[in-house]
Design a protein around this motif. Structure first.
Motif, PDB file in Angstrom:
ATOM      1  N   GLN A  30       0.798  -1.211   0.000  1.00 47.36           N
ATOM      2  CA  GLN A  30       0.000   0.000   0.000  1.00 47.36           C
ATOM      3  C   GLN A  30       0.836   1.269   0.000  1.00 47.36           C
ATOM      4  O   GLN A  30       0.319   2.358   0.191  1.00 47.36           O
ATOM      5  CB  GLN A  30      -0.900   0.025   1.230  1.00 47.36           C
ATOM      6  N   THR A  31       2.147   1.208  -0.212  1.00 51.39           N
ATOM      7  CA  THR A  31       2.964   2.371   0.055  1.00 51.39           C
ATOM      8  C   THR A  31       2.907   3.428  -1.028  1.00 51.39           C
ATOM      9  O   THR A  31       3.095   4.599  -0.760  1.00 51.39           O
ATOM     10  CB  THR A  31       4.431   1.962   0.240  1.00 51.39           C
ATOM     11  N   GLY A  32       2.683   3.090  -2.310  1.00 47.84           N
ATOM     12  CA  GLY A  32       2.781   4.082  -3.368  1.00 47.84           C
ATOM     13  C   GLY A  32       4.139   4.747  -3.305  1.00 47.84           C
ATOM     14  O   GLY A  32       5.152   4.089  -3.155  1.00 47.84           O
ATOM     15  N   SER A  33       4.183   6.068  -3.397  1.00 50.45           N
ATOM     16  CA  SER A  33       5.452   6.769  -3.281  1.00 50.45           C
ATOM     17  C   SER A  33       5.655   7.319  -1.878  1.00 50.45           C
ATOM     18  O   SER A  33       6.508   8.151  -1.637  1.00 50.45           O
ATOM     19  CB  SER A  33       5.497   7.922  -4.292  1.00 50.45           C
ATOM     20  N   ARG A  99       4.983   2.879  -8.075  1.00 46.87           N
ATOM     21  CA  ARG A  99       4.497   1.739  -7.291  1.00 46.87           C
ATOM     22  C   ARG A  99       3.041   1.921  -6.851  1.00 46.87           C
ATOM     23  O   ARG A  99       2.567   1.241  -5.954  1.00 46.87           O
ATOM     24  CB  ARG A  99       5.401   1.543  -6.074  1.00 46.87           C
ATOM     25  N   LEU A 100       2.322   2.834  -7.496  1.00 43.92           N
ATOM     26  CA  LEU A 100       0.922   3.042  -7.126  1.00 43.92           C
ATOM     27  C   LEU A 100       0.061   1.847  -7.532  1.00 43.92           C
ATOM     28  O   LEU A 100       0.189   1.327  -8.637  1.00 43.92           O
ATOM     29  CB  LEU A 100       0.370   4.294  -7.810  1.00 43.92           C
ATOM     30  N   THR A 101      -0.829   1.460  -6.640  1.00 41.53           N
ATOM     31  CA  THR A 101      -1.863   0.466  -6.938  1.00 41.53           C
ATOM     32  C   THR A 101      -3.193   1.021  -6.434  1.00 41.53           C
ATOM     33  O   THR A 101      -3.230   1.820  -5.498  1.00 41.53           O
ATOM     34  CB  THR A 101      -1.579  -0.881  -6.242  1.00 41.53           C
ATOM     35  N   PRO A 102      -4.291   0.622  -7.028  1.00 38.86           N
ATOM     36  CA  PRO A 102      -5.587   1.120  -6.548  1.00 38.86           C
ATOM     37  C   PRO A 102      -5.993   0.479  -5.230  1.00 38.86           C
ATOM     38  O   PRO A 102      -5.735  -0.701  -4.995  1.00 38.86           O
ATOM     39  CB  PRO A 102      -6.550   0.729  -7.671  1.00 38.86           C
ATOM     40  N   GLU A 103      -6.632   1.253  -4.375  1.00 36.30           N
ATOM     41  CA  GLU A 103      -7.195   0.699  -3.141  1.00 36.30           C
ATOM     42  C   GLU A 103      -8.685   0.493  -3.359  1.00 36.30           C
ATOM     43  O   GLU A 103      -9.478   1.430  -3.296  1.00 36.30           O
ATOM     44  CB  GLU A 103      -6.976   1.633  -1.949  1.00 36.30           C
ATOM     45  N   LEU A 104      -9.070  -0.746  -3.578  1.00 34.89           N
ATOM     46  CA  LEU A 104     -10.443  -1.013  -3.987  1.00 34.89           C
ATOM     47  C   LEU A 104     -11.455  -0.918  -2.849  1.00 34.89           C
ATOM     48  O   LEU A 104     -12.658  -0.810  -3.104  1.00 34.89           O
ATOM     49  CB  LEU A 104     -10.524  -2.380  -4.654  1.00 34.89           C
TER      50      LEU A 104
END
Length: 443
Positions: A30-33, A99-104
């Motif tokens: 969950q870190t993103g940047s 490293r972004l991922t969606p938080e559904l």
């Protein structure tokens, strides 16, 4: 860097194709940047339900959400030209989005805001109570010098600023701890409000690129609002000011910046100095409820000629002020004459219940008492599915409700009034269980 993003997402996208996202969403990094400590959402770590959205919008079905997730890296890349137009460098864009991922889990929250889903009296009970009033008075005393400065500079009532602070985050106690960049990226690429959140995502990138907010402090609600008075990224860019003159606009940790920026937001969106937001009023039994519409603005003197009086028997201090009539609980509840400042509060959050809570809390902080009249607490509150059904039935009967979404705003109220006229009932626009039954029966 772009290849890194693709490799990082490969396993996630494989799950999307296989339909396993509901179980996997909570396990994705969950870190993103943002550093890992800030990236973990300690408020709500549940995974996405995997169910269709309650709004009924075609972009909120589980299948559409999975398809949008599969397209997520391409969606982020498609926003690079827009970022470039905002003078964000390619290096910064790649570093912040790699490293972004969606938080559904956000998809389950998008249609669940309490200001749109609770009865107005339940909403007010939560946000305007003795504890919150007492805490607000402590905040007003502690930062009286900062409120003094903001009132001199912007002409905005300190009690309204404190009320926004109290309603939004309980004076900073419940601001949220989701990474703003990840939340806005999710909503820019997945769900029914992508166009709106695309601008918020670009603004969030710009805030980080310029160094206005430290990455580890850039956390907030699931919708991307941050700081004790919950600035959206675009609102921060437009209205944030350096109240303590230290060279930074810090609406998170600097109380002078926070108070001044919130005042500037209200001033720039039309706040009228020296005026209040509205008045609780008593409605006569002979009132034509078709007058209860935002478009029907009259002077308070004219409203008095229609038999409306101020609750508690007090006189209106400025009878030539212009106002519209709001009856959020219909003929069974209190009425309110709303002045231009009420609409300014709604520009902060476009919900009548929210603006009413802000105005009422401000009055309580100033020393006023509770509302005089009772709410119809005996009325059964419609479920989310029933609210959506009500809008769909109104549409089927030929009434314009906009796009059915389960949120009962001014347009739905207008359609309800027209339907009530058709069936010979008092057109108060209140979405009761009885009105829904009449719609179901076609009468």
């Amino acid at each position: 860097m772009r290849n890194t993003r693709k490799l990082f997402l490969a396993g996630f996208l494989a799950l999307a194709a296989g339909g396993g996202l509901a179980a996997a969403a909570g396990d994705i990094e969950q870190t993103g940047s943002i550093p890992a400590a800030a990236g973990v959402d300690r408020t709500d770590q549940r995974a996405w339900s995997g169910e269709d959205g309650a709004s009924g919008h075609p972009l909120m079905t589980a299948a559409a959400i999975r398809a949008a997730v599969a397209d997520f890296p391409h969606c982020i890349e498609r926003m690079w030209p827009l970022a470039a137009r905002h003078r964000i460098s390619r290096e910064s864009f790649d570093r912040m989005t790699a490293r972004l991922t969606p938080e559904l889990r956000i998809m389950d929250l998008l249609d669940s805001q309490p200001e749109f889903t609770k009865a107005v009296w339940d909403y007010l009970d939560i946000l305007v109570n003795e504890r919150r009033v007492a805490r607000g008075r402590e905040v007003l005393a502690k930062y009286s010098a900062q409120f003094d400065a903001a009132e001199r500079a912007y002409g905005v009532d300190r009690y309204i600023i404190a009320a926004i602070w109290g309603v939004e985050t309980d004076y900073g106690a419940i601001g949220g701890d989701r990474p703003v960049l990840r939340s806005t990226a999710t909503l820019a690429c997945v769900g029914r409000r992508q166009r709106y959140f695309r601008d918020e995502f670009i603004a969030a990138l710009d805030i980080l690129h310029r160094g206005d907010v430290r990455p580890d402090r850039f956390i907030g609600s699931w919708a991307g609002a941050f700081g004790p008075t919950q600035f959206m990224p675009t609102a921060f860019k437009r209205y944030a000011v350096d109240g303590d003159h230290d060279g930074r606009r810090d609406v998170i940790d600097s109380m002078p910046d926070l108070i001044a920026s919130t005042a500037n937001n209200l001033k720039k969106t039309g706040w009228q100095n020296g005026e209040t937001w509205g008045y609780e009023v008593v409605l006569p039994g002979t009132l034509d409820f078709m007058l209860a519409d935002r478009s029907r603005v009259m002077t308070i003197r004219e409203w008095e000629r229609h038999g409306i009086s101020r609750a508690g028997g007090r006189a209106f201090p400025r009878p030539d002020d212009r106002a519209f009539l709001l009856v959020p609980a219909g003929v069974q509840g209190p009425g309110f004459l709303m002045l231009p400042n009420f609409k300014v509060i709604m520009r902060y959050n476009p919900s009548e219940s929210y603006a009413l809570a802000i105005g009422h809390l401000a009055d309580r902080l100033r020393g006023g008492g509770p509302f005089v009249q009772d709410w119809p607490r005996y009325e059964r509150v419609l479920t989310r599915a029933e609210r959506l059904e009500l809008q769909q039935l109104l549409e089927r009967h030929g009434f314009d409700v906009g796009e059915p979404d389960g949120r009962l705003g001014a347009k739905t109220r207008e359609a309800l009034r027209d339907f009530q006229v058709r069936i010979g009932r008092i057109p108060d626009g209140f979405a009761s269980a009885g009105v829904l039954d009449s719609l179901r029966a076609g009468r």
